[in-house]
Design a protein around this motif. Structure first.
Motif, PDB file in Angstrom:
ATOM      1  N   GLU A  84       0.825  -1.212   0.000  1.00 48.29           N
ATOM      2  CA  GLU A  84       0.000   0.000   0.000  1.00 48.29           C
ATOM      3  C   GLU A  84       0.856   1.258   0.000  1.00 48.29           C
ATOM      4  O   GLU A  84       0.505   2.264  -0.630  1.00 48.29           O
ATOM      5  CB  GLU A  84      -0.944  -0.006   1.208  1.00 48.29           C
ATOM      6  CG  GLU A  84      -2.059  -1.028   1.089  1.00 48.29           C
ATOM      7  CD  GLU A  84      -2.894  -1.134   2.350  1.00 48.29           C
ATOM      8  OE1 GLU A  84      -2.481  -0.568   3.395  1.00 48.29           O
ATOM      9  OE2 GLU A  84      -3.953  -1.785   2.307  1.00 48.29           O
ATOM     10  N   HIS A  88      -0.598   3.194  -3.088  1.00 53.05           N
ATOM     11  CA  HIS A  88      -1.663   4.137  -2.738  1.00 53.05           C
ATOM     12  C   HIS A  88      -1.380   5.582  -3.144  1.00 53.05           C
ATOM     13  O   HIS A  88      -2.276   6.250  -3.695  1.00 53.05           O
ATOM     14  CB  HIS A  88      -1.995   4.048  -1.249  1.00 53.05           C
ATOM     15  CG  HIS A  88      -2.881   2.889  -0.908  1.00 53.05           C
ATOM     16  ND1 HIS A  88      -3.478   2.716   0.322  1.00 53.05           N
ATOM     17  CD2 HIS A  88      -3.287   1.832  -1.651  1.00 53.05           C
ATOM     18  CE1 HIS A  88      -4.200   1.604   0.323  1.00 53.05           C
ATOM     19  NE2 HIS A  88      -4.093   1.048  -0.862  1.00 53.05           N
ATOM     20  N   ARG A  92      -3.783   7.411  -5.806  1.00 53.45           N
ATOM     21  CA  ARG A  92      -4.471   8.628  -5.393  1.00 53.45           C
ATOM     22  C   ARG A  92      -4.222   9.765  -6.381  1.00 53.45           C
ATOM     23  O   ARG A  92      -5.152  10.480  -6.771  1.00 53.45           O
ATOM     24  CB  ARG A  92      -4.012   9.029  -3.988  1.00 53.45           C
ATOM     25  CG  ARG A  92      -4.739  10.247  -3.413  1.00 53.45           C
ATOM     26  CD  ARG A  92      -4.191  10.595  -2.037  1.00 53.45           C
ATOM     27  NE  ARG A  92      -4.872  11.730  -1.445  1.00 53.45           N
ATOM     28  CZ  ARG A  92      -5.999  11.682  -0.772  1.00 53.45           C
ATOM     29  NH1 ARG A  92      -6.591  10.509  -0.583  1.00 53.45           N
ATOM     30  NH2 ARG A  92      -6.563  12.758  -0.273  1.00 53.45           N
ATOM     31  N   SER A 111     -15.117   3.003  -5.416  1.00 53.01           N
ATOM     32  CA  SER A 111     -14.002   2.421  -4.674  1.00 53.01           C
ATOM     33  C   SER A 111     -14.519   1.486  -3.589  1.00 53.01           C
ATOM     34  O   SER A 111     -15.270   1.920  -2.715  1.00 53.01           O
ATOM     35  CB  SER A 111     -13.144   3.514  -4.043  1.00 53.01           C
ATOM     36  OG  SER A 111     -12.122   2.942  -3.253  1.00 53.01           O
ATOM     37  N   LEU A 113     -12.833   0.398  -1.227  1.00 51.75           N
ATOM     38  CA  LEU A 113     -12.160   0.794   0.019  1.00 51.75           C
ATOM     39  C   LEU A 113     -12.229   2.310   0.207  1.00 51.75           C
ATOM     40  O   LEU A 113     -11.290   2.927   0.707  1.00 51.75           O
ATOM     41  CB  LEU A 113     -10.704   0.324   0.000  1.00 51.75           C
ATOM     42  CG  LEU A 113     -10.478  -1.183  -0.164  1.00 51.75           C
ATOM     43  CD1 LEU A 113      -8.997  -1.507  -0.263  1.00 51.75           C
ATOM     44  CD2 LEU A 113     -11.109  -1.955   1.005  1.00 51.75           C
ATOM     45  N   GLU A 116     -11.965   3.039   3.938  1.00 52.49           N
ATOM     46  CA  GLU A 116     -10.751   2.479   4.531  1.00 52.49           C
ATOM     47  C   GLU A 116      -9.487   3.242   4.133  1.00 52.49           C
ATOM     48  O   GLU A 116      -8.545   3.349   4.922  1.00 52.49           O
ATOM     49  CB  GLU A 116     -10.579   1.008   4.135  1.00 52.49           C
ATOM     50  CG  GLU A 116     -11.619   0.066   4.720  1.00 52.49           C
ATOM     51  CD  GLU A 116     -12.838  -0.124   3.814  1.00 52.49           C
ATOM     52  OE1 GLU A 116     -13.443  -1.199   3.854  1.00 52.49           O
ATOM     53  OE2 GLU A 116     -13.178   0.823   3.068  1.00 52.49           O
ATOM     54  N   THR A 117      -9.456   3.756   2.905  1.00 54.46           N
ATOM     55  CA  THR A 117      -8.238   4.400   2.387  1.00 54.46           C
ATOM     56  C   THR A 117      -8.282   5.923   2.483  1.00 54.46           C
ATOM     57  O   THR A 117      -7.375   6.593   1.993  1.00 54.46           O
ATOM     58  CB  THR A 117      -8.016   4.004   0.910  1.00 54.46           C
ATOM     59  OG1 THR A 117      -9.183   4.374   0.153  1.00 54.46           O
ATOM     60  CG2 THR A 117      -7.756   2.523   0.766  1.00 54.46           C
ATOM     61  N   GLN A 119     -10.278   7.940   0.973  1.00 54.72           N
ATOM     62  CA  GLN A 119     -10.610   8.590  -0.301  1.00 54.72           C
ATOM     63  C   GLN A 119     -11.822   9.516  -0.176  1.00 54.72           C
ATOM     64  O   GLN A 119     -12.125  10.256  -1.108  1.00 54.72           O
ATOM     65  CB  GLN A 119     -10.845   7.530  -1.381  1.00 54.72           C
ATOM     66  CG  GLN A 119      -9.567   6.817  -1.788  1.00 54.72           C
ATOM     67  CD  GLN A 119      -9.816   5.656  -2.735  1.00 54.72           C
ATOM     68  OE1 GLN A 119     -10.933   5.135  -2.830  1.00 54.72           O
ATOM     69  NE2 GLN A 119      -8.780   5.228  -3.424  1.00 54.72           N
TER      70      GLN A 119
END
Length: 202
Positions: A84, A88, A92, A111, A113, A116-117, A119
């Motif tokens: 990640e 990531h 992004r 998405s 996630l 979780e990420t 975003q």
């Protein structure tokens, strides 16, 4: 640009929902597609992954051995963070670039996630495609032709359904026919058009 985040667990129907928005003329940026693009042959992220994990992650044709890497990460949780950290930031940046160049009244960021990420920092509003877990399991097993156990493992690594419900601004329940799903999406589409119009006029 007014951005709607669209998320849901595996087998929830995110793709069916995003395809519907596409047919309404709304541009869709899919985080999963971006994630595949950034590790294609010749991309810097692929070289970084090879350097970090070893040559075994590369197939004979030079592409990423997704299955081997996925299985390795399931067995070595620390490796997930390492991967990640490589992918990531690049994902992004690519997502931001695509969102900024979208030409539709608003844009959908799909998405799995999304929450979780982090975003959600890129979105103004978030839509959850919500599906009972037994239906997720059935649909994903039928679609991907893999075992219930493997799907359950994937589900266990995703944010619990209840937490997603709490974080979402809008929730569409996808537990029946497609017509039922589309009937819920139509008024949301009109709302999003209005939100986008108000934001643009500010």
């Amino acid at each position: 640009m007014y951005v709607i985040g669209l998320t849901g667990g595996i087998g929830s129907g995110k793709t069916v929902a995003s395809d519907w928005f596409t047919k309404q003329g709304i541009q869709v940026v899919d985080a999963d597609v971006v994630a595949r693009e950034v590790v294609q042959v010749g991309q810097p992220a692929l070289l970084q992954i090879q350097q970090q994990f070893g040559d075994w992650v590369i197939l004979e044709n030079g592409e990423l051995n997704r299955r081997a890497l996925r299985e390795y990460i399931f067995q070595h949780p620390d490796a997930k963070k390492t991967l990640e950290n490589i992918t990531h930031p690049i994902i992004r940046q690519s997502i931001i670039q695509q969102l900024q160049t979208a030409a539709s009244p608003y844009v959908i960021l799909v998405s799995p996630l999304l929450f979780e990420t982090g975003q959600t920092h890129l979105t103004q509003r978030n839509l959850l495609i919500d599906t009972p877990e037994h239906l997720q399991l059935h649909r994903a097993t039928q679609r991907d032709q893999i075992s219930h156990q493997h799907i359950q493992t994937i589900m266990s690594h995703q944010m619990p359904r209840e937490e997603k419900q709490q974080r979402a601004d809008d929730i569409v329940v996808n537990d029946g026919e497609l017509a039922h799903l589309y009937a819920q999406l139509e008024p949301l589409h009109q709302q999003y058009l209005n939100y986008a119009k108000k934001t643009a006029s500010m």
